[in-house]
Design a protein around this motif. Sequence first.
Motif, PDB file in Angstrom:
ATOM      1  N   MET A   1       0.884  -1.266  -0.064  1.00  0.00           N
ATOM      2  CA  MET A   1       0.021  -0.027   0.034  1.00  0.00           C
ATOM      3  C   MET A   1       0.932   1.261  -0.188  1.00  0.00           C
ATOM      4  O   MET A   1       1.732   1.414   0.760  1.00  0.00           O
ATOM      5  N   VAL A   2       0.496   2.310  -0.943  1.00  0.00           N
ATOM      6  CA  VAL A   2       1.377   3.305  -0.867  1.00  0.00           C
ATOM      7  C   VAL A   2       0.572   4.434  -0.060  1.00  0.00           C
ATOM      8  O   VAL A   2      -0.492   4.820   0.094  1.00  0.00           O
ATOM      9  N   THR A   3       1.705   4.866   0.707  1.00  0.00           N
ATOM     10  CA  THR A   3       1.101   6.187   1.620  1.00  0.00           C
ATOM     11  C   THR A   3       1.539   7.243   1.306  1.00  0.00           C
ATOM     12  O   THR A   3       3.075   7.587   0.992  1.00  0.00           O
ATOM     13  N   LEU A   4       1.039   8.520   0.895  1.00  0.00           N
ATOM     14  CA  LEU A   4       1.448   9.758   0.715  1.00  0.00           C
ATOM     15  C   LEU A   4       1.704  10.598   1.933  1.00  0.00           C
ATOM     16  O   LEU A   4       0.956  10.714   3.092  1.00  0.00           O
ATOM     17  N   PRO A   5       2.809  11.507   1.746  1.00  0.00           N
ATOM     18  CA  PRO A   5       3.312  12.247   2.972  1.00  0.00           C
ATOM     19  C   PRO A   5       2.007  13.307   3.102  1.00  0.00           C
ATOM     20  O   PRO A   5       1.285  13.642   2.431  1.00  0.00           O
ATOM     21  N   LEU A   6       1.923  13.776   4.439  1.00  0.00           N
ATOM     22  CA  LEU A   6       0.906  14.686   4.824  1.00  0.00           C
ATOM     23  C   LEU A   6       0.720  16.003   4.005  1.00  0.00           C
ATOM     24  O   LEU A   6      -0.412  16.265   3.425  1.00  0.00           O
ATOM     25  N   PRO A   7       1.985  16.600   3.496  1.00  0.00           N
ATOM     26  CA  PRO A   7       1.761  17.977   2.808  1.00  0.00           C
ATOM     27  C   PRO A   7       1.192  17.549   1.352  1.00  0.00           C
ATOM     28  O   PRO A   7       0.302  18.279   0.899  1.00  0.00           O
ATOM     29  N   SER A   8       1.234  16.382   0.724  1.00  0.00           N
ATOM     30  CA  SER A   8       0.685  15.938  -0.340  1.00  0.00           C
ATOM     31  C   SER A   8      -0.777  15.742  -0.398  1.00  0.00           C
ATOM     32  O   SER A   8      -1.599  16.117  -1.445  1.00  0.00           O
ATOM     33  N   LEU A   9      -1.013  15.429   0.834  1.00  0.00           N
ATOM     34  CA  LEU A   9      -2.424  14.919   0.865  1.00  0.00           C
ATOM     35  C   LEU A   9      -3.218  16.164   1.160  1.00  0.00           C
ATOM     36  O   LEU A   9      -4.394  16.535   0.487  1.00  0.00           O
ATOM     37  N   GLU A  10      -2.678  17.192   1.756  1.00  0.00           N
ATOM     38  CA  GLU A  10      -3.285  18.442   1.982  1.00  0.00           C
ATOM     39  C   GLU A  10      -3.315  19.234   0.819  1.00  0.00           C
ATOM     40  O   GLU A  10      -4.399  19.930   0.378  1.00  0.00           O
ATOM     41  N   MET A  11      -2.410  19.222  -0.297  1.00  0.00           N
ATOM     42  CA  MET A  11      -2.366  20.012  -1.560  1.00  0.00           C
ATOM     43  C   MET A  11      -3.473  19.162  -2.316  1.00  0.00           C
ATOM     44  O   MET A  11      -4.208  19.895  -3.096  1.00  0.00           O
ATOM     45  N   LEU A  12      -3.784  17.911  -2.246  1.00  0.00           N
ATOM     46  CA  LEU A  12      -4.533  17.272  -3.067  1.00  0.00           C
ATOM     47  C   LEU A  12      -6.037  17.653  -2.624  1.00  0.00           C
ATOM     48  O   LEU A  12      -6.846  17.878  -3.435  1.00  0.00           O
ATOM     49  N   ALA A  13      -6.125  17.802  -1.457  1.00  0.00           N
ATOM     50  CA  ALA A  13      -7.536  18.324  -0.793  1.00  0.00           C
ATOM     51  C   ALA A  13      -7.789  19.822  -1.276  1.00  0.00           C
ATOM     52  O   ALA A  13      -8.917  19.739  -1.589  1.00  0.00           O
ATOM     53  N   ALA A  14      -6.888  20.652  -1.165  1.00  0.00           N
ATOM     54  CA  ALA A  14      -6.881  21.830  -1.860  1.00  0.00           C
ATOM     55  C   ALA A  14      -7.336  21.893  -3.275  1.00  0.00           C
ATOM     56  O   ALA A  14      -8.152  22.593  -3.619  1.00  0.00           O
ATOM     57  N   VAL A  15      -6.632  21.128  -3.930  1.00  0.00           N
ATOM     58  CA  VAL A  15      -6.876  21.172  -5.440  1.00  0.00           C
ATOM     59  C   VAL A  15      -8.253  20.507  -5.940  1.00  0.00           C
ATOM     60  O   VAL A  15      -8.883  20.964  -6.465  1.00  0.00           O
ATOM     61  N   VAL A  16      -8.788  19.427  -4.969  1.00  0.00           N
ATOM     62  CA  VAL A  16     -10.368  18.887  -5.216  1.00  0.00           C
ATOM     63  C   VAL A  16     -11.027  19.980  -4.719  1.00  0.00           C
ATOM     64  O   VAL A  16     -12.275  20.399  -5.686  1.00  0.00           O
ATOM     65  N   VAL A  17     -11.038  20.593  -3.455  1.00  0.00           N
ATOM     66  CA  VAL A  17     -11.855  21.581  -3.184  1.00  0.00           C
ATOM     67  C   VAL A  17     -11.997  22.822  -4.083  1.00  0.00           C
ATOM     68  O   VAL A  17     -13.100  23.398  -4.565  1.00  0.00           O
ATOM     69  N   ALA A  18     -10.718  23.393  -4.634  1.00  0.00           N
ATOM     70  CA  ALA A  18     -10.723  24.512  -5.785  1.00  0.00           C
ATOM     71  C   ALA A  18     -11.440  23.896  -6.958  1.00  0.00           C
ATOM     72  O   ALA A  18     -12.106  24.645  -7.662  1.00  0.00           O
ATOM     73  N   PHE A  19     -11.147  22.560  -7.409  1.00  0.00           N
ATOM     74  CA  PHE A  19     -11.885  22.203  -8.676  1.00  0.00           C
ATOM     75  C   PHE A  19     -13.410  22.024  -8.443  1.00  0.00           C
ATOM     76  O   PHE A  19     -13.971  22.705  -9.410  1.00  0.00           O
ATOM     77  N   LEU A  20     -13.890  21.660  -7.399  1.00  0.00           N
ATOM     78  CA  LEU A  20     -15.418  21.693  -7.030  1.00  0.00           C
ATOM     79  C   LEU A  20     -15.886  23.145  -7.021  1.00  0.00           C
ATOM     80  O   LEU A  20     -17.086  23.146  -7.563  1.00  0.00           O
ATOM     81  N   ALA A  21     -15.270  23.910  -6.633  1.00  0.00           N
ATOM     82  CA  ALA A  21     -15.720  25.465  -6.243  1.00  0.00           C
ATOM     83  C   ALA A  21     -15.692  26.018  -7.748  1.00  0.00           C
ATOM     84  O   ALA A  21     -16.791  26.563  -8.037  1.00  0.00           O
ATOM     85  N   GLY A  22     -14.796  25.646  -8.708  1.00  0.00           N
ATOM     86  CA  GLY A  22     -14.815  26.265 -10.013  1.00  0.00           C
ATOM     87  C   GLY A  22     -15.889  25.529 -10.637  1.00  0.00           C
ATOM     88  O   GLY A  22     -16.450  26.172 -11.560  1.00  0.00           O
ATOM     89  N   ALA A  23     -16.228  24.157 -10.632  1.00  0.00           N
ATOM     90  CA  ALA A  23     -16.944  23.609 -11.271  1.00  0.00           C
ATOM     91  C   ALA A  23     -18.505  23.990 -10.743  1.00  0.00           C
ATOM     92  O   ALA A  23     -19.469  23.872 -11.796  1.00  0.00           O
TER      93      ALA A  23
END
Length: 59
Positions: A1-23
């Motif tokens: 199983m691959v685990t991502l470091p915490l900053p990468s997960l935070e960045m991914l969450a920010a990108v998803v939220v920004a995408f949903l807000a834009g959509a």
Amino acid sequence: MVTLPLPSLEMLAAVVVAFLAGACCPTYYATERLRGFGRATFAKIPYQPPPGMDREEAM
């Protein structure tokens, strides 16, 4: 199983939220907001009409 470091997960969450807000924002609404910002910005620039013309006539 691959685990991502915490900053990468935070960045991914920010990108998803920004995408949903834009959509969720209609394109015409975003365009009108940008045009309104441009009008407000350019309204602050002083305007001098060419010699011999009224301000309303020149615009």
